[in-house]
Motif scaffolding. Sequence first.
Motif, short mmCIF file in Angstrom:
data_model
loop_
_atom_site.label_atom_id
_atom_site.label_comp_id
_atom_site.label_asym_id
_atom_site.label_seq_id
_atom_site.Cartn_x
_atom_site.Cartn_y
_atom_site.Cartn_z
N ALA A 127 -7.03 46.48 8.18
CA ALA A 127 -6.33 46.00 7.09
C ALA A 127 -5.19 45.16 7.69
CB ALA A 127 -5.76 47.36 6.32
N GLN A 128 -5.44 44.11 8.49
CA GLN A 128 -4.56 43.56 9.29
C GLN A 128 -4.13 42.12 8.62
OE1 GLN A 128 -5.32 44.14 13.49
NE2 GLN A 128 -4.40 42.04 13.98
N VAL A 129 -2.84 42.10 8.36
CA VAL A 129 -2.42 40.75 8.20
C VAL A 129 -2.45 39.91 9.22
CG1 VAL A 129 -0.40 39.41 7.12
CG2 VAL A 129 -0.88 41.84 6.26
N LEU A 130 -3.12 38.49 9.03
CA LEU A 130 -3.15 37.40 10.03
C LEU A 130 -1.93 36.19 9.74
CD1 LEU A 130 -7.00 37.65 10.58
CD2 LEU A 130 -5.31 38.79 11.86
N ALA A 131 -1.59 36.10 8.43
CA ALA A 131 -1.06 35.05 8.39
C ALA A 131 -0.23 35.37 6.94
CB ALA A 131 -1.94 33.70 8.00
N TRP A 132 1.22 34.76 6.92
CA TRP A 132 1.75 34.59 5.82
C TRP A 132 3.11 33.66 5.99
CZ3 TRP A 132 7.10 35.19 4.87
CH2 TRP A 132 7.75 34.98 3.66
N GLN A 133 3.42 32.58 5.03
CA GLN A 133 4.26 31.80 5.36
C GLN A 133 4.81 31.30 3.85
OE1 GLN A 133 1.81 28.46 7.18
NE2 GLN A 133 3.13 27.32 6.15
N PRO A 134 5.99 31.12 3.89
CA PRO A 134 6.52 30.69 2.38
C PRO A 134 5.89 29.44 1.89
CG PRO A 134 8.44 31.16 3.98
CD PRO A 134 7.22 31.16 4.70
N LEU A 135 5.87 29.34 0.65
CA LEU A 135 5.43 27.95 -0.06
C LEU A 135 6.30 26.98 -0.20
CD1 LEU A 135 2.99 29.87 -2.73
CD2 LEU A 135 2.44 29.18 -0.30
N ASP A 136 7.43 27.10 0.02
CA ASP A 136 8.33 25.99 -0.66
C ASP A 136 9.33 25.67 0.67
OD1 ASP A 136 7.55 26.32 -3.24
OD2 ASP A 136 9.32 27.96 -3.35
N GLY A 137 9.70 24.24 0.35
CA GLY A 137 10.45 23.55 1.50
C GLY A 137 9.75 23.29 2.72
N ASP A 138 10.59 23.39 3.94
CA ASP A 138 9.94 23.30 5.12
C ASP A 138 9.37 24.49 5.77
OD1 ASP A 138 9.15 21.84 7.49
OD2 ASP A 138 11.12 21.90 8.39
N ALA A 139 8.24 25.14 4.96
CA ALA A 139 7.93 26.36 5.42
C ALA A 139 7.04 26.17 6.67
CB ALA A 139 7.23 27.02 4.18
N ARG A 140 7.16 27.26 7.62
CA ARG A 140 6.15 27.26 8.75
C ARG A 140 5.68 28.74 8.83
NH1 ARG A 140 10.24 24.35 13.28
NH2 ARG A 140 10.65 22.28 12.03
N THR A 170 -12.34 38.41 5.58
CA THR A 170 -10.96 38.15 5.37
C THR A 170 -10.77 37.50 3.95
OG1 THR A 170 -10.69 35.97 6.30
CG2 THR A 170 -10.56 37.62 7.96
N LEU A 171 -9.51 37.94 3.52
CA LEU A 171 -9.15 37.49 2.24
C LEU A 171 -8.19 36.35 2.65
CD1 LEU A 171 -9.04 37.68 -0.95
CD2 LEU A 171 -7.08 39.16 -0.55
N ASP A 172 -8.41 35.24 1.98
CA ASP A 172 -7.64 33.97 2.42
C ASP A 172 -7.37 33.17 1.16
OD1 ASP A 172 -9.76 32.35 5.04
OD2 ASP A 172 -8.46 34.38 5.10
N ARG A 173 -5.78 32.73 1.07
CA ARG A 173 -5.42 31.95 -0.13
C ARG A 173 -4.47 30.91 0.58
NH1 ARG A 173 -8.49 34.32 -1.84
NH2 ARG A 173 -8.37 35.63 -3.74
N HIS A 174 -4.26 29.81 0.12
CA HIS A 174 -3.55 28.61 0.27
C HIS A 174 -3.95 28.14 1.68
CE1 HIS A 174 -0.69 29.42 -2.99
NE2 HIS A 174 -0.75 30.87 -2.77
N ASP A 175 -5.17 27.76 1.69
CA ASP A 175 -5.88 27.21 2.96
C ASP A 175 -5.64 27.92 4.16
OD1 ASP A 175 -6.67 24.97 1.39
OD2 ASP A 175 -4.85 23.99 1.43
N GLY A 176 -5.66 29.41 4.13
CA GLY A 176 -5.48 30.23 5.26
C GLY A 176 -4.17 30.52 5.52
N ARG A 177 -2.95 30.13 4.92
CA ARG A 177 -1.58 30.27 5.31
C ARG A 177 -1.30 31.79 4.61
NH1 ARG A 177 1.55 25.58 2.53
NH2 ARG A 177 -0.19 25.89 0.95
N TRP A 178 -2.17 32.27 3.73
CA TRP A 178 -2.08 33.72 3.50
C TRP A 178 -3.27 34.30 4.03
CZ3 TRP A 178 0.28 34.38 -1.91
CH2 TRP A 178 1.56 33.93 -2.09
#
Length: 229
Positions: free
Chosen positions: A31-44, A16-24
């Motif tokens: 070719a399956q996206v497993l995680a994405w979340q915004p980086l600012d504010g109260d992101a979940r 897997t290709l991981d960024r931001h401690d696995g949040r991306w």
Amino acid sequence: MGPAVTGPASPLPGETLDRHDGRWRVADHGAQVLAWQPLDGDARPVLWYDPSDPQELPGVIRGGIPICAPWFGHGPGDDLEPHHGRARLCDFGREVLLDGPRFLLVRHTVEPEDLGAPFRLAHTVEMTGSSMTLNLEVTCTGTEPRPFEAVWHTYFRVGDAARARVEGVGGAAWRNHATGMSGTFTSDLTGRAWRDLVCLETGAAKENALLLEPGQDTSLHMRVGTGTL
């Protein structure tokens, strides 16, 4: 910053290709996206994915955004195997096009001989701090016209599926190809058995399947973001 690789004890197939401690996170398998979340504010987390139980079948990752292609379900004629096509069973080749502290552009490709069907697929994922964009390019490599279906089967994480609302499909017809039931969408599209996720399928399938001529190519596009009502 190099790609992170899943450890030997992980039940996930492939790297897997991981960024931001696995949040991306994007898996080479399917070719399956497993995680994405915004980086600012109260992101979940925006996507639902449970790493403790990642496979619904051998070689199939459950959660995130599976790509169902080159057919959806059992195909336009309901006579193809495996269910939801071969793309999610394939190991795609990965190319990182752009990589920055708040931006990632990665492209995965699979050839017809690996897909087991006369199509070449290229799946591009663009992740930023505020949105994620997916693009699927397909080229027909066969010698005769071929039907093609592709659907992103997105698992969205929600606080309570019973309170979730999907807009923009009121009055549209629906059909459950597993049970044969059909009807028209009203307002409540979510069941109550799975309270922490809602699946939305985006793409071209069944009566909207594409017929591609030899050498013809086309693309599908989806953008995901967050906001408040």
